[in-house]
Structures are given as structure tokens and as C-alpha cells.
Design an enzyme around this catalytic site. Structure first.
Site, PDB file in Angstrom:
ATOM      1  N   ALA A  70      -2.839  25.431  27.510  1.00 56.58           N
ATOM      2  CA  ALA A  70      -2.242  26.717  27.120  1.00 56.58           C
ATOM      3  C   ALA A  70      -2.093  27.642  28.333  1.00 56.58           C
ATOM      4  O   ALA A  70      -1.087  28.355  28.445  1.00 56.58           O
ATOM      5  CB  ALA A  70      -3.105  27.374  26.054  1.00 56.58           C
ATOM      6  N   ASP A  98       1.466  18.048  38.421  1.00 59.96           N
ATOM      7  CA  ASP A  98       0.177  17.436  38.709  1.00 59.96           C
ATOM      8  C   ASP A  98      -0.349  18.122  39.956  1.00 59.96           C
ATOM      9  O   ASP A  98       0.415  18.429  40.882  1.00 59.96           O
ATOM     10  CB  ASP A  98       0.300  15.923  38.924  1.00 59.96           C
ATOM     11  CG  ASP A  98      -1.076  15.257  38.815  1.00 59.96           C
ATOM     12  OD1 ASP A  98      -1.944  15.790  38.094  1.00 59.96           O
ATOM     13  OD2 ASP A  98      -1.288  14.219  39.456  1.00 59.96           O
ATOM     14  N   LYS A 158      -4.260  35.273  43.642  1.00 57.56           N
ATOM     15  CA  LYS A 158      -4.122  33.814  43.526  1.00 57.56           C
ATOM     16  C   LYS A 158      -2.699  33.444  43.108  1.00 57.56           C
ATOM     17  O   LYS A 158      -2.092  32.530  43.688  1.00 57.56           O
ATOM     18  CB  LYS A 158      -5.142  33.251  42.532  1.00 57.56           C
ATOM     19  CG  LYS A 158      -5.084  31.737  42.497  1.00 57.56           C
ATOM     20  CD  LYS A 158      -6.009  31.077  41.525  1.00 57.56           C
ATOM     21  CE  LYS A 158      -5.670  29.598  41.467  1.00 57.56           C
ATOM     22  NZ  LYS A 158      -6.296  28.893  40.365  1.00 57.56           N
TER      23      LYS A 158
HETATM   24  P1  IMP Z   1      -4.031  18.653  36.370  1.00 58.08           P
HETATM   25  O1  IMP Z   1      -2.932  19.074  37.284  1.00 58.08           O
HETATM   26  O2  IMP Z   1      -3.972  19.330  35.032  1.00 58.08           O
HETATM   27  O3  IMP Z   1      -4.189  17.170  36.309  1.00 58.08           O
HETATM   28  O4  IMP Z   1      -5.385  19.214  36.956  1.00 58.08           O
HETATM   29  C1  IMP Z   1      -5.826  18.879  38.208  1.00 58.08           C
HETATM   30  C2  IMP Z   1      -7.235  19.358  38.488  1.00 58.08           C
HETATM   31  O5  IMP Z   1      -7.191  19.878  39.828  1.00 58.08           O
HETATM   32  C3  IMP Z   1      -7.755  20.497  37.627  1.00 58.08           C
HETATM   33  O6  IMP Z   1      -8.491  20.045  36.548  1.00 58.08           O
HETATM   34  C4  IMP Z   1      -8.665  21.198  38.612  1.00 58.08           C
HETATM   35  O7  IMP Z   1      -9.857  20.530  38.683  1.00 58.08           O
HETATM   36  C5  IMP Z   1      -7.969  21.009  39.948  1.00 58.08           C
HETATM   37  N1  IMP Z   1      -7.099  22.158  40.212  1.00 58.08           N
HETATM   38  C6  IMP Z   1      -5.725  22.171  40.213  1.00 58.08           C
HETATM   39  N2  IMP Z   1      -5.276  23.409  40.490  1.00 58.08           N
HETATM   40  C7  IMP Z   1      -6.368  24.174  40.653  1.00 58.08           C
HETATM   41  C8  IMP Z   1      -6.545  25.558  40.942  1.00 58.08           C
HETATM   42  O8  IMP Z   1      -5.600  26.356  41.073  1.00 58.08           O
HETATM   43  N3  IMP Z   1      -7.831  25.976  41.051  1.00 58.08           N
HETATM   44  C9  IMP Z   1      -8.901  25.167  40.902  1.00 58.08           C
HETATM   45  N4  IMP Z   1      -8.796  23.885  40.613  1.00 58.08           N
HETATM   46  C10 IMP Z   1      -7.527  23.379  40.487  1.00 58.08           C
END
Ligand code: IMP
Length: 194
Positions: free
Chosen positions: A13, A71, A176
Site C-alpha cells: 500500500a 524492484d 528522503k
Molecule cells: P522490494 O522492492 O519490494 O522487493 O523490496 C526490496 C527491499 O529492499 C525492501 O524490503 C527493503 O528491505 C529494501 N529497500 C528498498 N528500498 C528501500 C528504502 O528506501 N529504504 C530501506 N530499505 C529499502
């Protein structure tokens, strides 16, 4: 290229709302894969790009609409770029406090003094009858000695972006969202839609 409907291949979400608000000025109707009762696509790729493409192409084919997928993850130099595509799965049961502890220990055990790291985000925009487009965003930084701050999510408490002396979790959403890997990739996508 102008589009009036877009499906976001995500059930997260937070991500969907971030994308909806960034696309609001373009009068694009944004729906999520969950709204269309489509299940999550398994991330079986070896790179961010492969996973983003896989998700966007699969959902676009299923619903016959343009589809956006992302991703992202954290790449640590001292660990040869890990956890990278496995960032979400690196933390046991998605417990990122534990994941950060493990990551800090791994860096310390590696003996490396290199604290450099970056967050990467790949967005894939798939159209039913056109070639899928990829947009990349990246933010460089360093890994803190220990977690600081309560904001953000995932690895934010240990990531200090270049040009700042606080972690993403301390800097808050406004800063951020201006400099993050995801907003940089979205800026490129928005140029494509103009
Ligand atoms: P996905 O893109 O939903 O597969 O998530 C990738 C993973 O990378 C997330 O669960 C976080 O652990 C990490 N991640 C991606 N972007 C961020 C961010 O902006 N801050 C902190 N962790 C991040």
C-alpha cells in the site's frame, strides 16, 4: 507516451500510494494488482531489472493494460553488492532490526573498512503490445556503525545518503522522497509520460 490507465504490480500500500501521488498531475487512473485480484508475481530473477520486468510483463499480459513494477534493494560494497536483490529476504521473517544487526556484523566480520553502499531501484513499464521500458534510480551513501532514527522502513536506520550526516530514518520522508532511488527512477518515468 500518454496513457490514461496504469496498473501497479504491487500489493504494498505504501508504494502504491507514493506512485499514485506522483502520477496524480498526469490524470492517470492508477489501480493496483490487488484491486484487480491478481496475485503477486514471484521474484525469480537474478537482477533488479529482471524482477521488475518479470512482474510488469506478467501483470500487463494478464490484464491487457500498461503496467508498472519496481524492484529495489540495498547493495553494500564490502559485501560484494549484497544483499542486493535479496534485500527483503535477507532479514529473517522480514524483521529488519534483525536484518540490520546481521548486516552490520557481516561488514565487521569482513574486516573491510569500506562503508560505501547504495540503494538501487529499477522500474519497468510494460505495455501489452510494446517493448517494456526500464527506468533506474540510485542513491549513494555509507552504512552507519549502528541504527539511528525511527522513520522510513527496511534498512533506512543504517543508511546515510551522500551529502548528509544523518540516516534516512532520521532525515524523514520529505528529504528522503526528494533524493531516494525510487523518486529518482520515478522522475525519469514521469518524463516519459509528459
Ligand atoms: P522490494 O522492492 O519490494 O522487493 O523490496 C526490496 C527491499 O529492499 C525492501 O524490503 C527493503 O528491505 C529494501 N529497500 C528498498 N528500498 C528501500 C528504502 O528506501 N529504504 C530501506 N530499505 C529499502
Amino acid at each position: 507516451m500518454k496513457i490514461d490507465k496504469l496498473v501497479v504490480a504491487s500489493h504494498n500500500a505504501g508504494k502504491i500510494n507514493e506512485i499514485k501521488s506522483l502520477l496524480a498531475p498526469f490524470k492517470i487512473e492508477v489501480q493496483s494488482a490487488a484491486d484487480l485480484h491478481l496475485s503477486d508475481v514471484e521474484e525469480t530473477g537474478k537482477t533488479f531489472e529482471e524482477n521488475a520486468k518479470l512482474k510488469a510483463n506478467t501483470i500487463s499480459l494478464k490484464c491487457g493494460l500498461p503496467c508498472l513494477a519496481d524492484d529495489s534493494g540495498l547493495c553494500v560494497d564490502a559485501l560484494g553488492g549484497r544483499p542486493g536483490v535479496y534485500s527483503a529476504r535477507y532479514a529473517p521473517n522480514r524483521d529488519f532490526n534483525e536484518g540490520m544487526k546481521m548486516l552490520l556484523k557481516e561488514i565487521s566480520d569482513s574486516g573491510s573498512k569500506n562503508r560505501k553502499a547504495h540503494f538501487s531501484c529499477f522500474l519497468a513499464l510494460a505495455y501489452p503490445n510494446k517493448k517494456t521500458k526500464i527506468f533506474e534510480g540510485r542513491v549513494n551513501g555509507t552504512i552507519a556503525e549502528k541504527p539511528h532514527g525511527k522513520g522510513g522502513f527496511g534498512y533506512d536506520p543504517i543508511f546515510i545518503p551522500e551529502g548528509y550526516d544523518k540516516t534516512f530514518a532520521e532525515l524523514g520522508d520529505d528529504i528522503k522522497n526528494k533524493i531516494s532511488h525510487r523518486s529518482r527512477a520515478l522522475e525519469k518515468l514521469i518524463k516519459e509520460l509528459e
